[in-house]
Design a protein around this motif. Structure first.
Motif, PDB file in Angstrom:
ATOM      1  N   LEU A  72     -28.753  62.718  58.369  1.00 22.98           N
ATOM      2  CA  LEU A  72     -27.900  61.537  58.480  1.00 22.98           C
ATOM      3  C   LEU A  72     -28.247  60.501  57.419  1.00 22.98           C
ATOM      4  O   LEU A  72     -27.437  59.609  57.129  1.00 22.98           O
ATOM      5  CB  LEU A  72     -28.015  60.935  59.874  1.00 22.98           C
ATOM      6  N   ALA A  73     -29.432  60.634  56.812  1.00 20.08           N
ATOM      7  CA  ALA A  73     -29.776  59.747  55.700  1.00 20.08           C
ATOM      8  C   ALA A  73     -28.832  59.964  54.518  1.00 20.08           C
ATOM      9  O   ALA A  73     -28.656  59.090  53.675  1.00 20.08           O
ATOM     10  CB  ALA A  73     -31.220  59.998  55.253  1.00 20.08           C
ATOM     11  N   ILE A  74     -28.196  61.152  54.479  1.00 17.67           N
ATOM     12  CA  ILE A  74     -27.235  61.478  53.414  1.00 17.67           C
ATOM     13  C   ILE A  74     -25.804  61.242  53.867  1.00 17.67           C
ATOM     14  O   ILE A  74     -25.009  60.609  53.169  1.00 17.67           O
ATOM     15  CB  ILE A  74     -27.423  62.938  52.954  1.00 17.67           C
ATOM     16  N   THR A  75     -25.447  61.755  55.038  1.00 12.66           N
ATOM     17  CA  THR A  75     -24.042  61.731  55.464  1.00 12.66           C
ATOM     18  C   THR A  75     -23.699  60.572  56.390  1.00 12.66           C
ATOM     19  O   THR A  75     -22.524  60.301  56.624  1.00 12.66           O
ATOM     20  CB  THR A  75     -23.682  63.044  56.177  1.00 12.66           C
ATOM     21  N   GLY A  76     -24.721  59.900  56.947  1.00 10.18           N
ATOM     22  CA  GLY A  76     -24.440  58.803  57.868  1.00 10.18           C
ATOM     23  C   GLY A  76     -23.632  57.695  57.211  1.00 10.18           C
ATOM     24  O   GLY A  76     -23.803  57.400  56.035  1.00 10.18           O
ATOM     25  N   ARG A  77     -22.710  57.132  57.968  1.00  7.38           N
ATOM     26  CA  ARG A  77     -21.841  56.047  57.494  1.00  7.38           C
ATOM     27  C   ARG A  77     -20.986  56.469  56.290  1.00  7.38           C
ATOM     28  O   ARG A  77     -20.663  55.665  55.421  1.00  7.38           O
ATOM     29  CB  ARG A  77     -22.670  54.803  57.128  1.00  7.38           C
ATOM     30  N   THR A  78     -20.630  57.772  56.239  1.00  6.49           N
ATOM     31  CA  THR A  78     -19.738  58.263  55.187  1.00  6.49           C
ATOM     32  C   THR A  78     -18.567  58.985  55.854  1.00  6.49           C
ATOM     33  O   THR A  78     -18.639  59.348  57.039  1.00  6.49           O
ATOM     34  CB  THR A  78     -20.451  59.246  54.233  1.00  6.49           C
ATOM     35  N   PRO A  79     -17.494  59.253  55.103  1.00  7.51           N
ATOM     36  CA  PRO A  79     -16.343  59.958  55.683  1.00  7.51           C
ATOM     37  C   PRO A  79     -16.640  61.404  56.055  1.00  7.51           C
ATOM     38  O   PRO A  79     -15.824  62.035  56.728  1.00  7.51           O
ATOM     39  CB  PRO A  79     -15.300  59.892  54.562  1.00  7.51           C
ATOM     40  N   VAL A  80     -17.802  61.959  55.598  1.00  8.59           N
ATOM     41  CA  VAL A  80     -18.099  63.363  55.874  1.00  8.59           C
ATOM     42  C   VAL A  80     -19.195  63.498  56.931  1.00  8.59           C
ATOM     43  O   VAL A  80     -19.864  64.532  57.019  1.00  8.59           O
ATOM     44  CB  VAL A  80     -18.501  64.109  54.584  1.00  8.59           C
ATOM     45  N   LEU A  81     -19.371  62.476  57.745  1.00 11.64           N
ATOM     46  CA  LEU A  81     -20.400  62.496  58.786  1.00 11.64           C
ATOM     47  C   LEU A  81     -20.254  63.717  59.683  1.00 11.64           C
ATOM     48  O   LEU A  81     -21.236  64.394  59.995  1.00 11.64           O
ATOM     49  CB  LEU A  81     -20.321  61.220  59.616  1.00 11.64           C
ATOM     50  N   LEU A  82     -19.029  64.019  60.098  1.00 13.95           N
ATOM     51  CA  LEU A  82     -18.764  65.154  60.984  1.00 13.95           C
ATOM     52  C   LEU A  82     -18.097  66.273  60.177  1.00 13.95           C
ATOM     53  O   LEU A  82     -17.023  66.067  59.603  1.00 13.95           O
ATOM     54  CB  LEU A  82     -17.857  64.741  62.142  1.00 13.95           C
ATOM     55  N   PRO A  83     -18.694  67.474  60.123  1.00 13.08           N
ATOM     56  CA  PRO A  83     -18.139  68.562  59.315  1.00 13.08           C
ATOM     57  C   PRO A  83     -16.723  68.971  59.696  1.00 13.08           C
ATOM     58  O   PRO A  83     -15.965  69.424  58.842  1.00 13.08           O
ATOM     59  CB  PRO A  83     -19.127  69.715  59.564  1.00 13.08           C
ATOM     60  N   GLU A  84     -16.351  68.798  60.964  1.00 13.29           N
ATOM     61  CA  GLU A  84     -15.038  69.269  61.409  1.00 13.29           C
ATOM     62  C   GLU A  84     -14.090  68.125  61.781  1.00 13.29           C
ATOM     63  O   GLU A  84     -13.093  68.342  62.458  1.00 13.29           O
ATOM     64  CB  GLU A  84     -15.198  70.217  62.601  1.00 13.29           C
TER      65      GLU A  84
END
Length: 250
Positions: A155-167
């Protein structure tokens, strides 16, 4: 027992195995009873029971409650093709993992945030306990379950981004490479390790196999500039698939 001589239970199992392979005991045929094996081969009940256990462990026969032991229909062997990342129109997780590109696959998934275990943390080069997004998949072809996958993303990479959830979101189902590119991370390397182990009861239930039978496990990690951005375990039945790698020569 003389040196090199097989134990009695292995000799009995070997003869029954040969009959199964030769078609003398075709699929769905009831295996001779313990009493019949004891009488035909001149062995004890213990030897007859151990011989049946060997055939069950090999996946050649299966027990049916209250009915007996029957010869299993052997699945058609398929290839799990690994070719690396390719840009295709249908760049979905199933397209990345499926064994036969001519088969239109479907999948179910669920995602949840959790703390990274020590194993997952080591693979992602993060500290145990750091938050990750775990996503579990069940892939199907022709309505039959073919493989399972569990992935973890920091989540340090994807958190608070549009790709947080893969699906979910604008790039739902687009795969790791495209999703990371959307947050300015260029995936430039993938490492895979292939191993085998006994299948867990819940895995074999989901895959339609027998508990304890071997599964293939492909542990895969995507890197962007040396930094792991996703790691996953792909699990499938070892008696149904062989892993085939098609690697370009540069």
């Amino acid at each position: 027992m003389a040196f090199g001589e097989q134990p009695a239970y292995l000799r009995v199992a070997g003869d029954l195995r040969q009959k199964i392979v030769a078609g003398e005991l075709p699929p769905h045929t009831r295996l001779p009873s313990q009493a019949r094996i004891r009488q035909e081969y001149g062995v004890s009940d213990t030897v007859a029971l151990e011989a049946r256990k060997v055939l069950m462990a090999e996946g050649l026969v299966e027990g049916r409650s209250g009915s007996g032991t029957y010869v299993r229909a052997q699945p058609v062997l398929r290839r799990l093709i690994r070719t690396g990342y390719r840009t295709v129109d249908d760049c979905t997780p199933f397209r990345q993992e499926q064994a036969d590109e001519t088969v239109r696959g479907t999948w179910e998934s669920s995602s949840i945030q959790e703390e990274a275990t020590s194993d997952v943390a080591a693979r992602l080069l993060i500290t145990p306990g750091q938050r990750v997004m775990r996503t579990r998949y069940v892939f199907r072809a022709a309505n039959e379950p073919t493989m399972l996958s569990t992935s973890w993303e920091p989540l340090a990479i994807t958190g608070r981004t549009p790709v947080l959830l893969p699906e979910e979101g604008p790039l739902a189902g687009r795969g790791v490479v495209d999703r990371m590119a959307a947050i300015d991370l260029v995936v430039d390397n993938v490492v895979e390790e292939v191993g085998a182990r006994p299948g867990l009861a819940e895995e074999m239930l989901a895959l339609g196999g027998c508990a304890g039978h071997a599964v293939l496990v492909i542990s895969r990690t995507y890197y962007a500039g040396g930094r792991p951005v996703e790691t996953a375990d792909v699990v499938t039945s070892a008696d149904r698939y062989r892993v085939a790698y098609h690697l370009p020569v540069r």
